[in-house]
Motif scaffolding. Structure first.
Motif, PDB file in Angstrom:
ATOM      1  N   ASP A  28     -28.593  35.445 -52.421  1.00 20.95           N
ATOM      2  CA  ASP A  28     -27.532  36.484 -52.336  1.00 20.95           C
ATOM      3  C   ASP A  28     -26.805  36.287 -50.854  1.00 20.95           C
ATOM      4  O   ASP A  28     -27.334  35.769 -50.009  1.00 20.95           O
ATOM      5  CB  ASP A  28     -28.492  37.897 -52.167  1.00 20.95           C
ATOM      6  CG  ASP A  28     -28.770  38.569 -53.392  1.00 20.95           C
ATOM      7  OD1 ASP A  28     -28.117  38.282 -54.378  1.00 20.95           O
ATOM      8  OD2 ASP A  28     -29.761  39.598 -53.475  1.00 20.95           O
ATOM      9  N   VAL A  29     -25.768  36.953 -50.919  1.00 19.47           N
ATOM     10  CA  VAL A  29     -25.023  36.743 -49.746  1.00 19.47           C
ATOM     11  C   VAL A  29     -24.680  38.341 -49.656  1.00 19.47           C
ATOM     12  O   VAL A  29     -23.574  38.946 -50.156  1.00 19.47           O
ATOM     13  CB  VAL A  29     -23.563  35.990 -49.866  1.00 19.47           C
ATOM     14  CG1 VAL A  29     -22.516  36.291 -48.536  1.00 19.47           C
ATOM     15  CG2 VAL A  29     -23.907  34.601 -49.907  1.00 19.47           C
ATOM     16  N   VAL A  30     -25.289  39.007 -48.504  1.00 19.63           N
ATOM     17  CA  VAL A  30     -25.409  40.519 -48.408  1.00 19.63           C
ATOM     18  C   VAL A  30     -24.357  40.576 -47.074  1.00 19.63           C
ATOM     19  O   VAL A  30     -24.935  40.338 -46.031  1.00 19.63           O
ATOM     20  CB  VAL A  30     -26.670  41.079 -48.232  1.00 19.63           C
ATOM     21  CG1 VAL A  30     -26.762  42.611 -48.011  1.00 19.63           C
ATOM     22  CG2 VAL A  30     -27.638  40.603 -49.443  1.00 19.63           C
ATOM     23  N   ALA A  31     -23.337  41.410 -47.360  1.00 23.57           N
ATOM     24  CA  ALA A  31     -22.565  41.822 -46.050  1.00 23.57           C
ATOM     25  C   ALA A  31     -23.008  43.336 -45.631  1.00 23.57           C
ATOM     26  O   ALA A  31     -23.094  44.111 -46.448  1.00 23.57           O
ATOM     27  CB  ALA A  31     -20.901  41.899 -46.423  1.00 23.57           C
ATOM     28  N   LEU A  32     -23.538  43.312 -44.478  1.00 26.85           N
ATOM     29  CA  LEU A  32     -23.674  44.764 -43.904  1.00 26.85           C
ATOM     30  C   LEU A  32     -22.749  45.347 -43.223  1.00 26.85           C
ATOM     31  O   LEU A  32     -22.137  44.886 -42.153  1.00 26.85           O
ATOM     32  CB  LEU A  32     -25.095  44.760 -43.051  1.00 26.85           C
ATOM     33  CG  LEU A  32     -26.265  44.202 -43.678  1.00 26.85           C
ATOM     34  CD1 LEU A  32     -26.656  42.735 -43.936  1.00 26.85           C
ATOM     35  CD2 LEU A  32     -27.497  44.654 -42.789  1.00 26.85           C
ATOM     36  N   ILE A  33     -21.772  46.357 -43.862  1.00 26.65           N
ATOM     37  CA  ILE A  33     -20.762  46.904 -43.174  1.00 26.65           C
ATOM     38  C   ILE A  33     -21.386  48.334 -42.830  1.00 26.65           C
ATOM     39  O   ILE A  33     -22.395  49.095 -43.248  1.00 26.65           O
ATOM     40  CB  ILE A  33     -19.723  47.003 -43.711  1.00 26.65           C
ATOM     41  CG1 ILE A  33     -19.873  47.813 -45.443  1.00 26.65           C
ATOM     42  CG2 ILE A  33     -19.406  45.652 -44.318  1.00 26.65           C
ATOM     43  CD1 ILE A  33     -18.690  48.024 -46.014  1.00 26.65           C
ATOM     44  N   GLY A  34     -20.575  49.053 -41.932  1.00 26.88           N
ATOM     45  CA  GLY A  34     -20.620  50.693 -41.548  1.00 26.88           C
ATOM     46  C   GLY A  34     -20.443  50.796 -40.297  1.00 26.88           C
ATOM     47  O   GLY A  34     -20.007  49.941 -39.443  1.00 26.88           O
ATOM     48  N   PRO A  35     -20.574  52.165 -39.797  1.00 25.12           N
ATOM     49  CA  PRO A  35     -19.901  52.401 -38.335  1.00 25.12           C
ATOM     50  C   PRO A  35     -21.155  52.217 -37.347  1.00 25.12           C
ATOM     51  O   PRO A  35     -22.239  51.523 -37.580  1.00 25.12           O
ATOM     52  CB  PRO A  35     -20.168  54.258 -38.488  1.00 25.12           C
ATOM     53  CG  PRO A  35     -21.158  54.359 -39.739  1.00 25.12           C
ATOM     54  CD  PRO A  35     -20.900  53.248 -40.651  1.00 25.12           C
ATOM     55  N   SER A  36     -20.625  51.908 -36.067  1.00 25.55           N
ATOM     56  CA  SER A  36     -21.560  51.487 -34.978  1.00 25.55           C
ATOM     57  C   SER A  36     -22.665  52.495 -35.131  1.00 25.55           C
ATOM     58  O   SER A  36     -22.469  53.676 -35.209  1.00 25.55           O
ATOM     59  CB  SER A  36     -20.898  51.487 -33.805  1.00 25.55           C
ATOM     60  OG  SER A  36     -19.906  50.472 -33.856  1.00 25.55           O
ATOM     61  N   GLY A  37     -23.990  52.014 -34.721  1.00 23.10           N
ATOM     62  CA  GLY A  37     -24.992  52.962 -34.657  1.00 23.10           C
ATOM     63  C   GLY A  37     -25.695  53.231 -35.792  1.00 23.10           C
ATOM     64  O   GLY A  37     -26.823  54.052 -35.874  1.00 23.10           O
ATOM     65  N   GLY A  38     -25.183  52.525 -36.868  1.00 17.57           N
ATOM     66  CA  GLY A  38     -25.913  52.786 -38.369  1.00 17.57           C
ATOM     67  C   GLY A  38     -27.064  52.169 -38.668  1.00 17.57           C
ATOM     68  O   GLY A  38     -27.797  52.619 -39.436  1.00 17.57           O
ATOM     69  N   GLY A  39     -27.355  51.033 -37.720  1.00 15.79           N
ATOM     70  CA  GLY A  39     -28.682  50.457 -37.877  1.00 15.79           C
ATOM     71  C   GLY A  39     -28.548  49.158 -38.500  1.00 15.79           C
ATOM     72  O   GLY A  39     -29.741  48.364 -38.736  1.00 15.79           O
ATOM     73  N   LYS A  40     -27.302  48.711 -38.743  1.00 13.10           N
ATOM     74  CA  LYS A  40     -27.204  47.269 -39.188  1.00 13.10           C
ATOM     75  C   LYS A  40     -27.973  46.220 -38.225  1.00 13.10           C
ATOM     76  O   LYS A  40     -28.583  45.479 -38.783  1.00 13.10           O
ATOM     77  CB  LYS A  40     -25.655  46.838 -39.300  1.00 13.10           C
ATOM     78  CG  LYS A  40     -24.960  48.110 -40.087  1.00 13.10           C
ATOM     79  CD  LYS A  40     -23.430  47.323 -40.287  1.00 13.10           C
ATOM     80  CE  LYS A  40     -22.450  47.297 -38.789  1.00 13.10           C
ATOM     81  NZ  LYS A  40     -22.380  48.746 -38.030  1.00 13.10           N
ATOM     82  N   SER A  41     -27.821  45.923 -37.123  1.00 11.05           N
ATOM     83  CA  SER A  41     -28.076  44.940 -36.118  1.00 11.05           C
ATOM     84  C   SER A  41     -29.455  45.046 -36.217  1.00 11.05           C
ATOM     85  O   SER A  41     -30.360  44.159 -36.087  1.00 11.05           O
ATOM     86  CB  SER A  41     -27.602  44.697 -34.795  1.00 11.05           C
ATOM     87  OG  SER A  41     -26.420  44.434 -35.114  1.00 11.05           O
ATOM     88  N   ASN A 201     -14.640  39.021 -50.476  1.00  7.38           N
ATOM     89  CA  ASN A 201     -14.553  37.824 -51.142  1.00  7.38           C
ATOM     90  C   ASN A 201     -15.728  36.818 -51.200  1.00  7.38           C
ATOM     91  O   ASN A 201     -15.794  36.077 -52.036  1.00  7.38           O
ATOM     92  CB  ASN A 201     -13.092  37.095 -50.757  1.00  7.38           C
ATOM     93  CG  ASN A 201     -11.882  37.773 -50.553  1.00  7.38           C
ATOM     94  OD1 ASN A 201     -11.919  38.608 -51.480  1.00  7.38           O
ATOM     95  ND2 ASN A 201     -11.145  37.868 -49.599  1.00  7.38           N
ATOM     96  N   VAL A 202     -16.367  36.848 -50.282  1.00  2.69           N
ATOM     97  CA  VAL A 202     -17.821  35.997 -50.292  1.00  2.69           C
ATOM     98  C   VAL A 202     -19.035  36.577 -50.441  1.00  2.69           C
ATOM     99  O   VAL A 202     -19.615  35.944 -51.203  1.00  2.69           O
ATOM    100  CB  VAL A 202     -17.795  35.326 -48.836  1.00  2.69           C
ATOM    101  CG1 VAL A 202     -18.768  34.246 -48.753  1.00  2.69           C
ATOM    102  CG2 VAL A 202     -16.269  34.673 -48.430  1.00  2.69           C
ATOM    103  N   ALA A 203     -19.228  37.840 -50.179  1.00  3.36           N
ATOM    104  CA  ALA A 203     -20.528  38.319 -50.503  1.00  3.36           C
ATOM    105  C   ALA A 203     -20.769  38.836 -51.908  1.00  3.36           C
ATOM    106  O   ALA A 203     -19.746  39.079 -52.589  1.00  3.36           O
ATOM    107  CB  ALA A 203     -20.575  39.696 -49.583  1.00  3.36           C
ATOM    108  N   ASN A 204     -21.913  38.864 -52.335  1.00  2.00           N
ATOM    109  CA  ASN A 204     -22.117  39.229 -53.834  1.00  2.00           C
ATOM    110  C   ASN A 204     -22.580  40.781 -53.668  1.00  2.00           C
ATOM    111  O   ASN A 204     -22.658  41.480 -54.689  1.00  2.00           O
ATOM    112  CB  ASN A 204     -22.975  38.553 -54.638  1.00  2.00           C
ATOM    113  CG  ASN A 204     -24.472  38.434 -54.175  1.00  2.00           C
ATOM    114  OD1 ASN A 204     -24.646  38.297 -53.022  1.00  2.00           O
ATOM    115  ND2 ASN A 204     -25.538  38.472 -55.155  1.00  2.00           N
TER     116      ASN A 204
END
Length: 242
Positions: A28-41, A201-204
């Motif tokens: 899997d190539v997972v892109a984590l997107i979303g607003p700052s402070g959403g918990g991604k990092s 284009n890269v993440a599935n």
């Protein structure tokens, strides 16, 4: 490859992760997107225990890494991390940066480590920079070195925490191209990113994270062409029409 169950993390009274349960498959190539402070990092950092989750479970290849008996250094050999600000050792040259950990952890002999480092430096287009000190390199070159360094351990998963956000615009492409090649080779990757083109284009899979939860877990088509989640639509409107 990775499974989380009800993963929670607080800083004081602030709930940063609110019960995240998900599974990531090999390749899997997972892109984590979303607003700052959403918990991604924070989510990413919990996956190799740079941050310790308050509750829940994280399984890497079936082992719960929150178990106190787990050797976290062994887990980190298999779950590597590439940071926003490269984190290269400033007092070591490029080759030394690559070979240090595999030699120290006795995964490779010095000769094996040097041979592997030279192959990886060619792969990221920097074979001619092996004797350079980090301060002599551009941001894009440093990040490519950081990626090569993470590949030295032959990890099962690489976690990328905003790998291009500290770079000048013309250097972003050179780093994303390396990541695209790794994705094609079938490496499992989780990438916190603001680069929507890469996500598309890269993440599935794309995780849209908002308020400490994975609000959307969808294919790029589901996210970019037919977003059903209203908060995601708002976010994309802002980011894509920026």
């Amino acid at each position: 490859m990775i499974k989380t169950e009800n993963l929670c993390k607080k800083y004081g009274n602030l709930e940063v992760l609110k019960g995240i349960s998900t599974q990531i498959q090999k390749g899997d190539v997972v892109a984590l997107i979303g607003p700052s402070g959403g918990g991604k990092s924070t989510f990413l950092r919990c996956l190799n225990r740079l941050e310790l989750a308050d509750s829940g479970k994280i399984f890497i290849k079936g082992e719960n890494i929150l178990d106190e008996k787990i050797d976290i250094n062994q887990i980190r050999q298999k779950v590597s991390m590439v940071f926003q600000h490269f984190n290269l050792f400033a007092n070591k040259n490029v080759l030394e940066n690559l070979i240090l950990t595999p030699i120290k952890t006795r995964i490779l002999s010095k000769d094996e480590a040097i041979a592997k480092a030279e192959i990886l430096l060619s792969k990221v287009g920097l074979a001619d920079k092996k004797a350079y000190m980090p301060h002599k390199l551009s941001g894009g070159q440093k990040q490519r070195i950081a990626i090569a360094r993470s590949l030295m351990m032959s990890p099962d998963v690489i976690l990328f925490d905003e790998p291009t956000s500290a770079l000048d615009p013309e250097m972003i492409g050179e780093v994303l191209n390396i990541m695209k090649d790794l994705a094609k080779e079938g490496l499992t990757m989780l990438v916190v990113t603001h680069e929507m083109g890469f996500a598309k284009n890269v993440a599935n899979r794309i995780f849209f994270m908002d308020k400490g939860q994975i609000a959307v877990d969808e294919s790029p088509v589901g996210v970019f062409e037919n977003p059903k989640n209203e908060r995601l639509r708002e976010f994309l409107n802002k980011v894509l029409n920026h």
